[in-house]
Design a protein around this motif. Structure first.
Motif, PDB file in Angstrom:
ATOM      1  N   LEU A  11      58.186   5.819  42.453  1.00  0.00           N
ATOM      2  CA  LEU A  11      57.597   7.094  42.869  1.00  0.00           C
ATOM      3  C   LEU A  11      56.259   6.815  43.535  1.00  0.00           C
ATOM      4  CD1 LEU A  11      58.368   9.217  39.674  1.00  0.00           C
ATOM      5  CD2 LEU A  11      59.668   9.117  41.805  1.00  0.00           C
ATOM      6  N   ARG A  12      55.964   7.559  44.594  1.00  0.00           N
ATOM      7  CA  ARG A  12      54.779   7.291  45.400  1.00  0.00           C
ATOM      8  C   ARG A  12      53.957   8.563  45.563  1.00  0.00           C
ATOM      9  NH1 ARG A  12      55.910   2.405  48.196  1.00  0.00           N
ATOM     10  NH2 ARG A  12      58.072   1.757  47.904  1.00  0.00           N
ATOM     11  N   GLY A  13      53.056   8.790  44.611  1.00  0.00           N
ATOM     12  CA  GLY A  13      52.132   9.913  44.735  1.00  0.00           C
ATOM     13  C   GLY A  13      52.796  11.268  44.581  1.00  0.00           C
ATOM     14  N   ILE A  14      53.734  11.401  43.643  1.00  0.00           N
ATOM     15  CA  ILE A  14      54.380  12.690  43.394  1.00  0.00           C
ATOM     16  C   ILE A  14      53.359  13.668  42.822  1.00  0.00           C
ATOM     17  CG2 ILE A  14      56.044  13.912  41.940  1.00  0.00           C
ATOM     18  CD1 ILE A  14      57.484  12.471  44.068  1.00  0.00           C
ATOM     19  N   ASP A  15      53.241  14.839  43.418  1.00  0.00           N
ATOM     20  CA  ASP A  15      52.363  15.902  42.922  1.00  0.00           C
ATOM     21  C   ASP A  15      53.243  17.130  42.721  1.00  0.00           C
ATOM     22  OD1 ASP A  15      50.333  17.563  42.226  1.00  0.00           O
ATOM     23  OD2 ASP A  15      49.246  17.449  44.123  1.00  0.00           O
ATOM     24  N   LEU A  16      53.539  17.446  41.465  1.00  0.00           N
ATOM     25  CA  LEU A  16      54.547  18.462  41.166  1.00  0.00           C
ATOM     26  C   LEU A  16      54.049  19.391  40.077  1.00  0.00           C
ATOM     27  CD1 LEU A  16      57.502  19.550  41.339  1.00  0.00           C
ATOM     28  CD2 LEU A  16      58.099  17.816  39.620  1.00  0.00           C
ATOM     29  N   LEU A  17      54.225  20.682  40.279  1.00  0.00           N
ATOM     30  CA  LEU A  17      53.901  21.695  39.274  1.00  0.00           C
ATOM     31  C   LEU A  17      55.166  22.489  38.983  1.00  0.00           C
ATOM     32  CD1 LEU A  17      51.883  23.343  37.539  1.00  0.00           C
ATOM     33  CD2 LEU A  17      51.488  24.774  39.559  1.00  0.00           C
ATOM     34  N   VAL A  18      55.586  22.502  37.729  1.00  0.00           N
ATOM     35  CA  VAL A  18      56.754  23.275  37.295  1.00  0.00           C
ATOM     36  C   VAL A  18      56.264  24.362  36.350  1.00  0.00           C
ATOM     37  CG1 VAL A  18      58.995  23.226  36.151  1.00  0.00           C
ATOM     38  CG2 VAL A  18      58.237  21.248  37.481  1.00  0.00           C
ATOM     39  N   SER A  19      56.585  25.605  36.655  1.00  0.00           N
ATOM     40  CA  SER A  19      56.144  26.723  35.822  1.00  0.00           C
ATOM     41  C   SER A  19      57.068  26.901  34.626  1.00  0.00           C
ATOM     42  CB  SER A  19      56.127  28.022  36.647  1.00  0.00           C
ATOM     43  OG  SER A  19      55.233  27.920  37.734  1.00  0.00           O
ATOM     44  N   LYS A  20      56.508  27.372  33.523  1.00  0.00           N
ATOM     45  CA  LYS A  20      57.308  27.649  32.340  1.00  0.00           C
ATOM     46  C   LYS A  20      58.372  28.692  32.679  1.00  0.00           C
ATOM     47  CE  LYS A  20      56.882  29.096  27.523  1.00  0.00           C
ATOM     48  NZ  LYS A  20      55.949  29.525  26.439  1.00  0.00           N
TER      49      LYS A  20
END
Length: 212
Positions: free
Chosen positions: A9-18
């Protein structure tokens, strides 16, 4: 691998909401399973942070992570990972061995309830070798949700199933999601991905825009 760093993985920026239902797509070797393993606290990243409800998940010990996984994260794998010597009831009850906070009576009640939810009440005493592929996958799902986890992670959960059985599995995921659970599912099938509320695409270890 030895002295060599392998960048998956190369700099994954991820936001998962509840409460989200996210599908992750991408070609083989793109890093999908590695990302899922990090989200499930099975693998530690070489750098970066994974925050869950504001908590840095890799600040604790392996024992602490194991307890957290057992109580808060459910896993559904394409190859099921059922123990062949145990029947459906015993396989579904396995997660309780990692948590001493639930009474035996309550364990039995929960196990029977989730087995009923996935439609296997008549197969409760059967072992995996006596089940169809769909029945084994439903057993694996029941095992994943028996602890009432807030997060359900699924890696190609319909990959070994016919289309009708796959649809039934996805309906179970939807019901879990509608009840407030967060679902993150890896798939290579666009029709399967369309069942999710949102979709992301990974290529060469980065979030990418899929080609049309």
């Amino acid at each position: 691998m030895g002295n060599k760093d392998v960048h998956v993985l190369r700099g994954i920026d991820l936001l998962v909401s509840k409460g989200d239902f996210l599908s992750i797509m991408g070609p083989s070797g793109s890093g999908k399973s590695t990302l899922l393993h990090i989200l499930g606290c099975l693998d530690r990243p070489a750098y970066g942070e994974y925050l869950l409800d504001g908590r840095n998940m890799f600040a604790g010990s392996d024992r602490e992570l194991s307890r957290f996984r057992a109580e808060h994260i459910g896993f559904v794998f394409q190859s099921f990972h059922l123990l062949p010597m145990l029947n459906v009831f015993e396989n579904v009850a396995l997660p309780f061995q990692y948590s001493g906070s639930v009474s035996l009576r309550e364990q039995k009640r929960r196990v029977k309830e989730v087995i009923r939810q996935v439609g296997l009440e008549n197969r409760m005493l059967h072992k995996p070798a006596e089940l169809s592929g769909g029945e084994m996958q439903r057993t694996a799902i029941a095992r994943a949700i028996v602890m009432n986890p807030g997060i359900l992670l699924a890696d190609e959960p319909t990959g070994n199933l016919d289309s009708e059985t796959g649809e039934h599995i996805l309906e179970i995921f939807k019901k879990y999601n509608h009840a407030g659970g967060t679902v993150i599912m890896i798939t290579h099938d666009r029709e399967v991905a369309a069942h999710a509320r949102s979709c992301m695409y990974i290529k060469d270890g980065t979030i990418a825009v899929p080609s049309v």
